[in-house]
Design an enzyme around this catalytic site. Structure first.
Site, mmCIF file in Angstrom:
data_model
loop_
_atom_site.group_PDB
_atom_site.id
_atom_site.type_symbol
_atom_site.label_atom_id
_atom_site.label_comp_id
_atom_site.label_asym_id
_atom_site.label_seq_id
_atom_site.Cartn_x
_atom_site.Cartn_y
_atom_site.Cartn_z
ATOM 1 N N HIS A 1 -60.536 25.281 7.700
ATOM 2 C CA HIS A 1 -60.468 26.696 7.320
ATOM 3 C C HIS A 1 -59.530 26.836 6.132
ATOM 4 C CE1 HIS A 1 -60.009 31.049 7.656
ATOM 5 N NE2 HIS A 1 -61.104 31.003 8.386
ATOM 6 N N ASP B 1 -66.674 29.152 14.219
ATOM 7 C CA ASP B 1 -68.104 28.800 14.311
ATOM 8 C C ASP B 1 -68.389 27.620 15.211
ATOM 9 O OD1 ASP B 1 -67.945 29.759 10.982
ATOM 10 O OD2 ASP B 1 -69.194 30.772 12.467
HETATM 11 C C1 SDX Z 1 -65.776 31.014 8.168
HETATM 12 O O1 SDX Z 1 -62.296 32.628 5.085
HETATM 13 C C2 SDX Z 1 -62.574 33.057 6.253
HETATM 14 O O2 SDX Z 1 -61.794 33.766 6.872
HETATM 15 C C3 SDX Z 1 -63.935 32.641 6.781
HETATM 16 C C4 SDX Z 1 -64.210 32.964 8.247
HETATM 17 C C5 SDX Z 1 -64.290 34.452 8.489
HETATM 18 O O3 SDX Z 1 -64.074 34.872 9.643
HETATM 19 O O4 SDX Z 1 -64.702 35.175 7.544
HETATM 20 O O5 SDX Z 1 -63.184 32.420 9.076
HETATM 21 C C6 SDX Z 1 -65.547 32.386 8.695
HETATM 22 O O6 SDX Z 1 -66.372 30.883 7.129
HETATM 23 C C7 SDX Z 1 -65.193 29.830 8.900
HETATM 24 C C8 SDX Z 1 -65.419 28.471 8.153
HETATM 25 C C9 SDX Z 1 -66.850 27.993 8.474
HETATM 26 N N1 SDX Z 1 -67.209 26.855 7.612
HETATM 27 C C10 SDX Z 1 -67.318 25.617 8.124
HETATM 28 O O7 SDX Z 1 -67.068 25.307 9.296
HETATM 29 C C11 SDX Z 1 -67.818 24.566 7.110
HETATM 30 C C12 SDX Z 1 -66.980 23.290 7.225
HETATM 31 N N2 SDX Z 1 -65.628 23.610 6.700
HETATM 32 C C13 SDX Z 1 -65.340 23.223 5.339
HETATM 33 O O8 SDX Z 1 -66.412 23.270 4.446
HETATM 34 C C14 SDX Z 1 -64.022 23.795 4.823
HETATM 35 O O9 SDX Z 1 -63.077 23.512 5.766
HETATM 36 C C15 SDX Z 1 -63.929 25.277 4.449
HETATM 37 C C16 SDX Z 1 -64.987 25.677 3.499
HETATM 38 C C17 SDX Z 1 -63.994 26.129 5.671
HETATM 39 C C18 SDX Z 1 -62.564 25.484 3.790
HETATM 40 O O10 SDX Z 1 -62.578 24.741 2.634
HETATM 41 P P1 SDX Z 1 -61.337 24.774 1.585
HETATM 42 O O11 SDX Z 1 -60.231 25.634 2.096
HETATM 43 O O12 SDX Z 1 -61.890 25.073 0.241
HETATM 44 O O13 SDX Z 1 -60.800 23.323 1.676
HETATM 45 P P2 SDX Z 1 -61.319 22.136 0.775
HETATM 46 O O14 SDX Z 1 -62.801 22.170 0.679
HETATM 47 O O15 SDX Z 1 -60.526 22.133 -0.494
HETATM 48 O O16 SDX Z 1 -60.933 20.855 1.661
HETATM 49 C C19 SDX Z 1 -59.577 20.384 1.683
HETATM 50 C C20 SDX Z 1 -59.686 18.936 2.148
HETATM 51 C C21 SDX Z 1 -60.718 18.123 1.357
HETATM 52 O O17 SDX Z 1 -60.318 16.756 1.410
HETATM 53 P P3 SDX Z 1 -59.472 16.168 0.103
HETATM 54 O O18 SDX Z 1 -60.452 16.173 -1.065
HETATM 55 O O19 SDX Z 1 -58.294 17.098 -0.106
HETATM 56 O O20 SDX Z 1 -59.091 14.753 0.543
HETATM 57 O O21 SDX Z 1 -60.139 18.896 3.513
HETATM 58 C C22 SDX Z 1 -61.411 18.247 3.571
HETATM 59 C C23 SDX Z 1 -61.975 18.225 2.181
HETATM 60 O O22 SDX Z 1 -62.844 17.131 2.001
HETATM 61 N N3 SDX Z 1 -62.230 19.030 4.485
HETATM 62 C C24 SDX Z 1 -63.098 18.514 5.357
HETATM 63 C C25 SDX Z 1 -63.616 19.618 6.056
HETATM 64 N N4 SDX Z 1 -63.072 20.748 5.591
HETATM 65 C C26 SDX Z 1 -62.225 20.384 4.598
HETATM 66 N N5 SDX Z 1 -63.470 17.230 5.603
HETATM 67 C C27 SDX Z 1 -64.391 17.067 6.591
HETATM 68 N N6 SDX Z 1 -64.937 18.065 7.327
HETATM 69 C C28 SDX Z 1 -64.573 19.364 7.083
HETATM 70 N N7 SDX Z 1 -65.107 20.349 7.793
#
Ligand code: SDX
Length: 426
Positions: free
Chosen positions: A304, A361
């Site tokens: 998140h 989710d």
């Molecule tokens: C919702 O914003 C809100 O409030 C949203 C929400 C709401 O109520 O409105 O809470 C609802 O959208 C919840 C989130 C649902 N999405 C998912 O479950 C999809 C999987 N999650 C990821 O795609 C990710 O965690 C996000 C999109 C939710 C957040 O992404 P960020 O904050 O942009 O973080 P990032 O992509 O920069 O990742 C930071 C690091 C990266 O690794 P590094 O390059 O730094 O080594 O964390 C890793 C990413 O690769 N990472 C993950 C991961 N999420 C982040 N690695 C593996 N699996 C994951 N799920």
């Protein structure tokens, strides 16, 4: 003395005021940055940028705190209803008995959808995704109220129309997509019970409303009702900032929520768990892919932008999910896989180091499956829950003296000046 910060740019010192929130969060007020320094800030995805002040929802990502108008989400999930929580978000305080009754009457009065809209639904290809239909239909909804000034539609009546009719449209779309007879809303049922009845009642098989399922749906929608400046709420605010009506703004929010990184994650989680099940329960493979830098695969339902610990909503949904599965005597193999996946991931150094925990989710899809919601409607369920939040945020932006049309700047990285070359010389 008001707080401020000093910034040195090209040897010159500039001072900018600090804005402090009621929970102690601080921001540098850079509204005069470009005018004074010629510089702008660079923050893709706005991870470090406050777009507004807001008094609706407070989140503490480190502590896993979520409050609507100051009330902890745990208390609302236990004691409130989705309609009462919607009133709280939109109006800023809990309603008294008369105010709540008035809102229920307004929602009932607005629960029907113009019969002509059924023609719209019937003409979407059967393979259309419900989120694409919903976004289009919410925009179309406004066409039935031509008396509204184009730049407005922010009356309480419009807000109640959206809150009530979107729920009716979702159920109607489901029935029509299956070639079944549309079930109309009833004045004697509560908001959530009405939705379930419109979705699952049929002339050949009456639907028995189960109090625990109705309560579970109330909790599900309460948990999804608002979440400060997330992607879809930002879309609602940005589109609304052009002074367009609330229907068009909410339609934009629905489109933004559709994405698998945002509200589409609940559907993606079920697809992921089903894939693991069909792959013989091979959790290690999915975990390895999620950790692989060279693999764009992400663990759906994990991570998140704000929460760097458990999403408080995921804990509540898990409890509600267990209760509904027990009450309906359902044993869902995907729940077993989800629990095993959670156990493995939260102990894995990669997930610990990246602060990746289950979000709202991760378990919500399993609850929706148990209730009987089709997978391609999971994000529609999220959208219905988020309606009061979008409405409250849109209304707050309209009343914000600091609010102006959203128009970010950029850092240009394209060609410097060059001349047009006639086609015969290229
Ligand atoms: C919702 O914003 C809100 O409030 C949203 C929400 C709401 O109520 O409105 O809470 C609802 O959208 C919840 C989130 C649902 N999405 C998912 O479950 C999809 C999987 N999650 C990821 O795609 C990710 O965690 C996000 C999109 C939710 C957040 O992404 P960020 O904050 O942009 O973080 P990032 O992509 O920069 O990742 C930071 C690091 C990266 O690794 P590094 O390059 O730094 O080594 O964390 C890793 C990413 O690769 N990472 C993950 C991961 N999420 C982040 N690695 C593996 N699996 C994951 N799920």
């Amino acid at each position: 003395m008001a707080e401020s910060v000093k910034v040195i740019i090209e040897g010159k010192t500039y001072e900018f005021p600090v804005v402090t929130g009621t929970e102690g969060e601080k921001a540098v007020d850079i509204r005069k940055l470009r005018q004074l320094t010629g510089y702008i800030t660079y923050d893709p995805g706005y991870a470090n940028t406050g777009s507004c002040t807001s008094s609706i929802t407070y989140m503490d990502g480190e502590q896993g705190i979520l409050r609507y108008r100051g009330i902890p989400i745990e208390q609302l999930a236990e004691h409130s209803s989705f309609v009462e929580t919607s009133y709280l978000l939109i109006n800023g305080m809990l309603p008294n008995f008369a105010e709540l009754q008035m809102m229920k009457v307004q929602l009932n009065d607005a629960s029907l959808v113009h019969e002509d809209m059924q023609i719209f639904f019937q003409n979407f290809p059967r393979s259309s995704h419900p989120m694409g239909i919903l976004s289009a239909m919410v925009n179309a909804l406004r066409s039935f109220y031509p008396e509204l000034p184009i730049s407005d539609g922010s009356t309480t009546q419009d807000m109640m129309r959206i809150l009530s009719k979107v729920r009716t449209m979702a159920a109607m779309s489901y029935k029509i997509s299956r070639g079944h007879k549309v079930v109309y809303p009833r004045q004697d049922l509560t908001y959530c019970a009405n939705f379930l009845n419109m979705m699952f009642n049929s002339p050949v098989k009456p639907y028995d409303l189960d109090d625990d399922v109705v309560k579970a749906l109330n909790v599900f929608w309460i948990l999804h009702a608002d979440h400060e400046q997330n992607c879809s709420t930002t879309a609602v605010r940005v589109v609304g900032s052009g002074k367009v009506n609330i229907y068009a703004s909410i339609s934009a929010g629905i489109s933004a929520l559709w994405g698998p990184l945002h509200g589409g994650a609940n559907q993606a989680v079920i697809n992921m768990l089903t894939h693991i099940l069909n792959d013989g329960g091979n959790i290690a493979h999915i975990i390895a892919r999620a950790k692989d830098k060279d693999d764009p695969y992400r663990l759906s339902g994990f991570g998140h932008r704000v929460y760097k610990t458990y999403d408080p909503r995921s804990k509540i949904i898990k409890k509600v999910c267990d209760k509904v599965l027990r009450k309906l005597h359902i044993s869902d193999p995907l729940l077993d896989i989800a629990q095993k996946l959670e156990e493995v991931a939260v102990k894995d150094p990669y997930f610990i180091d990246h602060n990746l925990y289950p979000n709202v989710d991760f378990y919500s899809g399993i609850l929706l499956r148990a209730i009987g919601i089709p997978t391609n409607m999971f994000t529609v369920m999220f959208a219905i829950g988020r309606l009061p939040g979008w409405i409250a945020q849109w209304k707050e932006s309209r009343n914000d003296p600091d609010w102006k049309i959203s128009r970010p700047r950029q850092i240009y990285t394209g060609n410097t000046k060059n001349d047009y070359i006639p086609i015969d010389q290229r």
